[in-house]
Every structure is written in structure tokens, then in C-alpha cells.
Scaffold this motif. Structure first.
Motif, PDB file in Angstrom:
ATOM      1  N   ALA A  60      29.556 -11.287 -22.754  1.00 29.05           N
ATOM      2  CA  ALA A  60      29.872 -10.805 -21.411  1.00 29.05           C
ATOM      3  C   ALA A  60      28.737  -9.920 -20.920  1.00 29.05           C
ATOM      4  O   ALA A  60      28.169  -9.136 -21.687  1.00 29.05           O
ATOM      5  CB  ALA A  60      31.184 -10.025 -21.436  1.00 29.05           C
ATOM      6  N   PRO A  61      28.369 -10.005 -19.653  1.00 28.19           N
ATOM      7  CA  PRO A  61      27.208  -9.257 -19.154  1.00 28.19           C
ATOM      8  C   PRO A  61      27.443  -7.754 -19.138  1.00 28.19           C
ATOM      9  O   PRO A  61      28.571  -7.270 -19.245  1.00 28.19           O
ATOM     10  CB  PRO A  61      27.031  -9.797 -17.731  1.00 28.19           C
ATOM     11  N   VAL A  62      26.353  -7.022 -18.997  1.00 31.41           N
ATOM     12  CA  VAL A  62      26.422  -5.574 -18.834  1.00 31.41           C
ATOM     13  C   VAL A  62      27.086  -5.283 -17.488  1.00 31.41           C
ATOM     14  O   VAL A  62      26.659  -5.800 -16.459  1.00 31.41           O
ATOM     15  CB  VAL A  62      25.016  -4.935 -18.858  1.00 31.41           C
ATOM     16  N   HIS A  63      28.123  -4.478 -17.498  1.00 25.63           N
ATOM     17  CA  HIS A  63      28.872  -4.179 -16.274  1.00 25.63           C
ATOM     18  C   HIS A  63      28.903  -2.669 -16.072  1.00 25.63           C
ATOM     19  O   HIS A  63      29.919  -2.005 -16.275  1.00 25.63           O
ATOM     20  CB  HIS A  63      30.288  -4.757 -16.374  1.00 25.63           C
TER      21      HIS A  63
ATOM     22  N   PRO B 249      29.179   1.662 -18.797  1.00 31.29           N
ATOM     23  CA  PRO B 249      29.803   0.338 -18.665  1.00 31.29           C
ATOM     24  C   PRO B 249      31.319   0.475 -18.524  1.00 31.29           C
ATOM     25  O   PRO B 249      31.926   1.431 -19.004  1.00 31.29           O
ATOM     26  CB  PRO B 249      29.438  -0.373 -19.981  1.00 31.29           C
ATOM     27  N   HIS B 250      31.919  -0.501 -17.863  1.00 25.94           N
ATOM     28  CA  HIS B 250      33.371  -0.581 -17.841  1.00 25.94           C
ATOM     29  C   HIS B 250      33.876  -0.662 -19.280  1.00 25.94           C
ATOM     30  O   HIS B 250      33.287  -1.323 -20.132  1.00 25.94           O
ATOM     31  CB  HIS B 250      33.815  -1.820 -17.065  1.00 25.94           C
ATOM     32  N   GLY B 251      34.982   0.002 -19.540  1.00 27.57           N
ATOM     33  CA  GLY B 251      35.545   0.042 -20.879  1.00 27.57           C
ATOM     34  C   GLY B 251      35.384   1.407 -21.518  1.00 27.57           C
ATOM     35  O   GLY B 251      36.212   1.822 -22.323  1.00 27.57           O
ATOM     36  N   TYR B 252      34.304   2.102 -21.155  1.00 30.10           N
ATOM     37  CA  TYR B 252      34.132   3.470 -21.638  1.00 30.10           C
ATOM     38  C   TYR B 252      34.988   4.425 -20.821  1.00 30.10           C
ATOM     39  O   TYR B 252      35.513   5.399 -21.331  1.00 30.10           O
ATOM     40  CB  TYR B 252      32.661   3.871 -21.580  1.00 30.10           C
TER      41      TYR B 252
END
Length: 301
Positions: A268-271, A153-156
Motif C-alpha cells: 500500500a502506498p505512503v499515505h 502516515p494514516h494509522g499512526y
């Protein structure tokens, strides 16, 4: 002056350190015992270290040998990858192996499109799917040297080249017999034990991180690194889990007694996205691979 390095000794070195026996290492490498003994003598001379110490009827590793053994898998993988590089790439005849790291559900999500495209256009190309773990994420970028892409996911990961996968909303999954109301409140869910997927950073998945940012703590009853184990940890209990909607649909198909519903909080959805290292930019094989990932991302529901 030290003798020049002989890279042909790397595989015998790994065999010797893993087997801790000249006889077993020779059998593993399909060479005679005198040949393997010669390799060991050369390695000892190169490193100025005995590497293997006899203790009774077995051998143990010296401290240097322990360090070498820890480094060898990645070194050999990088060397294999280096020798696979080509100036031209023909997917029809290529036997290249591409590595995509990801959690089980992420791999299952892309697998149908990936398999269909490559079966038609690159029938001899192979794929390996190692799991994502904390070492891979926290060791970035070094941990990615032998991996062609990772699904996270974005953020990792941030500020790295990537291809986005379609967004997917979170849903809550429970056993239908667990007495959850039709439209459960936040308080109703918080009184229940939760099943959590162990993510690669901070020991929590993206859904739980969002809850924590809002000051909401949940009681975790079970943790698993495998998304597809989550339904089994819910069946017959009063537990609840936040999972991607696609996983919930698969789980209910297999276990009709499960029930999915929208969480009472706006999550927030899985991205998810495919991520790779920027130094692959001009690798012709990886150029084809990235085009493939874009086509796969467009085909994922």
C-alpha cells in the motif's frame, strides 16, 4: 493561604534549575545576582522546597525541582503560544512561528511549496520543524499541545482533523553493483540485509509493518531515524531498503550508482497527512495556517 502564583517567576525558575547556579542564572536572564537570589527565595517559599541543594562547590536539584524542570519547557512553550494568539491575523505583517513536526524526507517534500507561498504572502512568518519521535506519537494528544501540525502516515493517528498529502508508492533501493536481478523475487530480497527507517511506533516503518502482517520477516542490518541517511547505508553493500519513490529519485540524483525498482510485493502506498488538534479550530492564526497546508498539499508532487 498560599500566595497567588506569579507567572513572571517561570523563566527565572527554569534558568535556576538548568544552570544550577544563581550567578549563571542571573547572567542568563541579564539581571543582577541579588535579583536572582530574591527570585530563588520567593520560589522556595512558594513551593516549600529548597529546590537547589549545595553539595561542595556545586548545586543539585531536589526531587521536586527535577519534576519542575521536566515540565517547564512545555509549560513555557504553551504560555508563549497563548500570548501570541490574536483576534485578527495579517500574514503580511505577522511574525508568528508555526511548528510542523515530521521526519526529514516529509519536511523536504513539503518545503518547496511551503517556502514559495510564504515568501510571497507571509515573509516574516517563521517555521520550525522538530523531528517526529515515539514520544510525540505515543504521548498524543498532550505531546501536540505546542505543535501546530505533524506529518504522519494514516494509522499512526486516527479520528483527528487532517489534510492528506498525495499518495506515494514504495520502491526498493539498492546499490547497482550489488548483483540484484532485473526483476528480483521476494526470496532474493529476503536473503539480503535491510536498512530500516525507525518509525515512531513499534520500531518499524509502514513498509516493514505491511511485510510483517503478511508473515514476512526481514534481517535488519542498520536502522536510522533519518531517511536521507539510508542511501549512504546502502552504497557499497548488498543491502536493500524500501523508501518512498520521491526519496529514491533524490538519492539516485546524488548517487547515480544506486538503483530503484518496484518491490515484488504489492505494498500500500505512503499515505501521509498533516494532523492537528481539534481545539485549534477557532484560532484565527491556525485557520490561516490550515488553509496554507491545504495549498501546500495541492502543490506537492
Amino acid at each position: 493561604m498560599a500566595a497567588p502564583a506569579d507567572y513572571n517567576l517561570l523563566k527565572p525558575l527554569r534558568a535556576l534549575l538548568e544552570e544550577r547556579s544563581v550567578t549563571r542564572a542571573a547572567a542568563r536572564m541579564h539581571v543582577s545576582q541579588p535579583v536572582m537570589s530574591h527570585h530563588l527565595s520567593r520560589l522556595r517559599a512558594h513551593y516549600g522546597d529548597v529546590l537547589l541543594i549545595r553539595r561542595g562547590n556545586r548545586h543539585t536539584l531536589t526531587p521536586l525541582a527535577e519534576r519542575l524542570l521536566a515540565a517547564l519547557p512545555q509549560v513555557l512553550a504553551e504560555a508563549d503560544q497563548l500570548f501570541q494568539l490574536q483576534g485578527r491575523f495579517d500574514p503580511v505583517t505577522s511574525t508568528r512561528t508555526f511548528t510542523i513536526a515530521g521526519v526529514d524526507y516529509a519536511v523536504a517534500r513539503i518545503a518547496p511549496a511551503l517556502s514559495a507561498i510564504t515568501a510571497r504572502e507571509a515573509p516574516n512568518v517563521r517555521f520550525e520543524f522538530p523531528p517526529v519521535d515515539a514520544r510525540l506519537v505515543n504521548g498524543f494528544p498532550d505531546s501536540m499541545r505546542t505543535i501546530d501540525a505533524v506529518i504522519l502516515p494514516h494509522g499512526y493517528l486516527v479520528d483527528q482533523p487532517h489534510v492528506d498529502l498525495p499518495l506515494e508508492r514504495w520502491v526498493c533501493l539498492v546499490d547497482a553493483a550489488a548483483g540484484v536481478s532485473e526483476e528480483p523475487t521476494v526470496d532474493e530480497l529476503l536473503t539480503r540485509p535491510w536498512v530500516q527507517n525507525l518509525a515512531a511506533r513499534e520500531d518499524m516503518n509502514p513498509a516493514r509493518r505491511q511485510l510483517q502482517f503478511r508473515g514476512i520477516e526481514i534481517a535488519v542490518a542498520a536502522v536510522t531515524p533519518h531517511f536521507f541517511v539510508i542511501p549512504s547505508l546502502i552504497l557499497g553493500t548488498d543491502r536493500v531498503a524500501a523508501v518512498p519513490e520521491g526519496l529514491a529519485a533524490m538519492a539516485i540524483t546524488m548517487h547515480p550508482r544506486l538503483r530503484a525498482f518496484s518491490p515484488p510485493l504489492d505494498l500500500a502506498p505512503v499515505h501521509d497527512a498533516f494532523w492537528w488538534l481539534p481545539d485549534r479550530e477557532h484560532d484565527v492564526e491556525h485557520v490561516w495556517f490550515r488553509r496554507l497546508l491545504r495549498r501546500v498539499a495541492e502543490s506537492v508532487i
